[in-house]
Design an enzyme around this catalytic site. Structure first.
Site, PDB file in Angstrom:
ATOM      1  N   LEU A  32      11.022   0.981   7.522  1.00 49.55           N
ATOM      2  CA  LEU A  32      10.406   1.534   6.329  1.00 49.55           C
ATOM      3  C   LEU A  32      10.910   2.962   6.176  1.00 49.55           C
ATOM      4  CD1 LEU A  32       8.240   1.272   4.035  1.00 49.55           C
ATOM      5  CD2 LEU A  32       6.672   2.401   5.628  1.00 49.55           C
ATOM      6  N   GLU A  47      12.158   1.375  14.601  1.00 42.31           N
ATOM      7  CA  GLU A  47      11.172   2.442  14.383  1.00 42.31           C
ATOM      8  C   GLU A  47      10.007   2.271  15.343  1.00 42.31           C
ATOM      9  OE1 GLU A  47       9.831   2.195  10.328  1.00 42.31           O
ATOM     10  OE2 GLU A  47       9.669   0.023  10.391  1.00 42.31           O
ATOM     11  N   HIS A 101       0.315 -21.140  -1.415  1.00 46.44           N
ATOM     12  CA  HIS A 101       1.339 -20.187  -1.029  1.00 46.44           C
ATOM     13  C   HIS A 101       2.117 -19.647  -2.228  1.00 46.44           C
ATOM     14  CE1 HIS A 101       0.413 -21.640   2.964  1.00 46.44           C
ATOM     15  NE2 HIS A 101       1.202 -20.712   3.488  1.00 46.44           N
ATOM     16  N   LYS A 152       6.514  -1.667   1.941  1.00 47.42           N
ATOM     17  CA  LYS A 152       5.299  -1.125   2.581  1.00 47.42           C
ATOM     18  C   LYS A 152       4.166  -2.129   2.381  1.00 47.42           C
ATOM     19  CE  LYS A 152       2.998   3.320   3.278  1.00 47.42           C
ATOM     20  NZ  LYS A 152       3.429   3.510   4.676  1.00 47.42           N
ATOM     21  N   TYR A 172       0.840  -1.192   0.000  1.00 48.92           N
ATOM     22  CA  TYR A 172       0.000   0.000   0.000  1.00 48.92           C
ATOM     23  C   TYR A 172       0.877   1.245   0.000  1.00 48.92           C
ATOM     24  CZ  TYR A 172       0.866   0.826   5.012  1.00 48.92           C
ATOM     25  OH  TYR A 172       1.446   1.091   6.222  1.00 48.92           O
ATOM     26  N   ARG A 225      -6.297 -20.861  -3.158  1.00 45.20           N
ATOM     27  CA  ARG A 225      -5.412 -20.698  -2.011  1.00 45.20           C
ATOM     28  C   ARG A 225      -4.211 -21.637  -2.120  1.00 45.20           C
ATOM     29  NH1 ARG A 225      -3.593 -22.034   2.875  1.00 45.20           N
ATOM     30  NH2 ARG A 225      -3.401 -20.356   4.421  1.00 45.20           N
ATOM     31  N   ARG A 247       8.330   4.882  -3.864  1.00 46.56           N
ATOM     32  CA  ARG A 247       8.237   3.816  -2.857  1.00 46.56           C
ATOM     33  C   ARG A 247       7.185   2.785  -3.249  1.00 46.56           C
ATOM     34  NH1 ARG A 247       7.173   5.600   3.268  1.00 46.56           N
ATOM     35  NH2 ARG A 247       5.123   6.025   2.396  1.00 46.56           N
TER      36      ARG A 247
END
Length: 285
Positions: A209, A185, A108, A153, A39, A106, A58
């Site tokens: 990040l 962070e 992986h 992110k 995102y 589904r 980014r």
């Protein structure tokens, strides 16, 4: 409908503009099943984007890092963000972008034929008020239990959620996280300290990040004549810091005046924070 969410606000989903209440994705979307997506959040001040190109840099880095190609060019992303912006009735708002690998059986392993899901919405935000700027925040320390690709992110934010909940349960504003004895962070922000007149921040690597304000504050420090150093910062250095600061899109830059129940410096916002805050406000008003 989720409480406090405007179901009539317009969102973008896979090429269509529609009411938020009508936006639906498959329960087999890999973002829902695996947290397989990224995102980005572009803030707007007075209807103008702040460092949009850095945010899009980014976004594209994160997509490339996990191998998602939704087929959007930089011009496409830029156009989408700019097209969403006039739909906000607010002066200050964020344009939120989320891209997942899309719906698939589904499994992986990456599916071969999944079509990525592209979602975009607008949310209002308020700039930090005088109380936060002048009185500061409180924080505690906690081990960093997140994965080792924090530079992406990712929508997989459980580690950050658990850290933020620690802060809530402790009655403080933020958690400062440490890995192997060194600062990384906050739950959702970059962390800075000041010692002996020098501004310090953890290095830009896979453990944090890179907030868009990281480079911005580095630039503001240079303009203000404040020495800056990016390096590993030990837990004891944070405990003995003259100043601690947090930066993010919504926090901008704010001081931490109490850490682990003890005052930071004299328990009030310090001179380096004051200089950075003034420089920040000079640019953004």
């Amino acid at each position: 409908m989720i409480p406090d969410v405007d179901g009539d606000s317009v969102v973008y989903l896979n090429g269509q503009y529609l009411r938020l209440a009508d936006a639906k994705v498959s329960v087999l979307d890999r973002g829902f099943i695996f947290g397989d997506g990224i995102y980005e959040v572009v803030p707007f001040y007075q209807g103008k984007p702040f460092r949009m190109e850095e945010h899009l840099d980014r976004l594209e880095r994160s997509l490339a890092s996990i191998g998602i190609d939704p087929g959007y060019s930089r011009d496409d992303w830029r156009a989408l963000v700019r097209d969403m912006a006039p739909r906000s009735p607010h002066s200050h708002f964020t344009v939120y972008l989320q891209i997942t690998r899309g719906p698939a059986k589904r499994d992986h392993a990456f599916p071969k034929d999944a079509q990525p899901t592209v979602f975009c919405m607008i949310s209002p935000f308020s700039r930090p008020d005088a109380r936060l700027r002048e009185q500061g925040l409180t924080a505690i320390s906690a081990p960093d239990i997140r994965w080792l690709r924090c530079e992406i992110k990712s929508v997989s934010l459980l580690g950050n959620v658990l850290a933020k909940q620690q802060a809530v349960q402790a009655g403080v504003d933020e958690v400062l996280q440490f890995r192997d004895g060194f600062l990384t962070e906050g739950a959702s922000c970059n962390v800075w300290i000041a010692r002996d007149g020098v501004l310090l921040a953890p290095p830009l690597d896979n453990l944090i990040l890179e907030g868009i304000r990281y480079r911005f504050l580095e630039e503001l420090a240079a303009q203000a004549g404040i020495p800056f150093e990016a390096r590993r910062i030990s837990q004891s250095e944070v405990a003995q810091a003259d100043e601690i600061m947090l930066s993010s899109a919504t926090k901008e830059v704010l001081p931490v005046v109490q850490y682990n129940g003890e005052p930071v410096g004299n328990g009030k916002p310090g001179p380096i924070y004051t200089a950075l805050r003034a420089a920040y406000d000079q640019i953004l008003g």
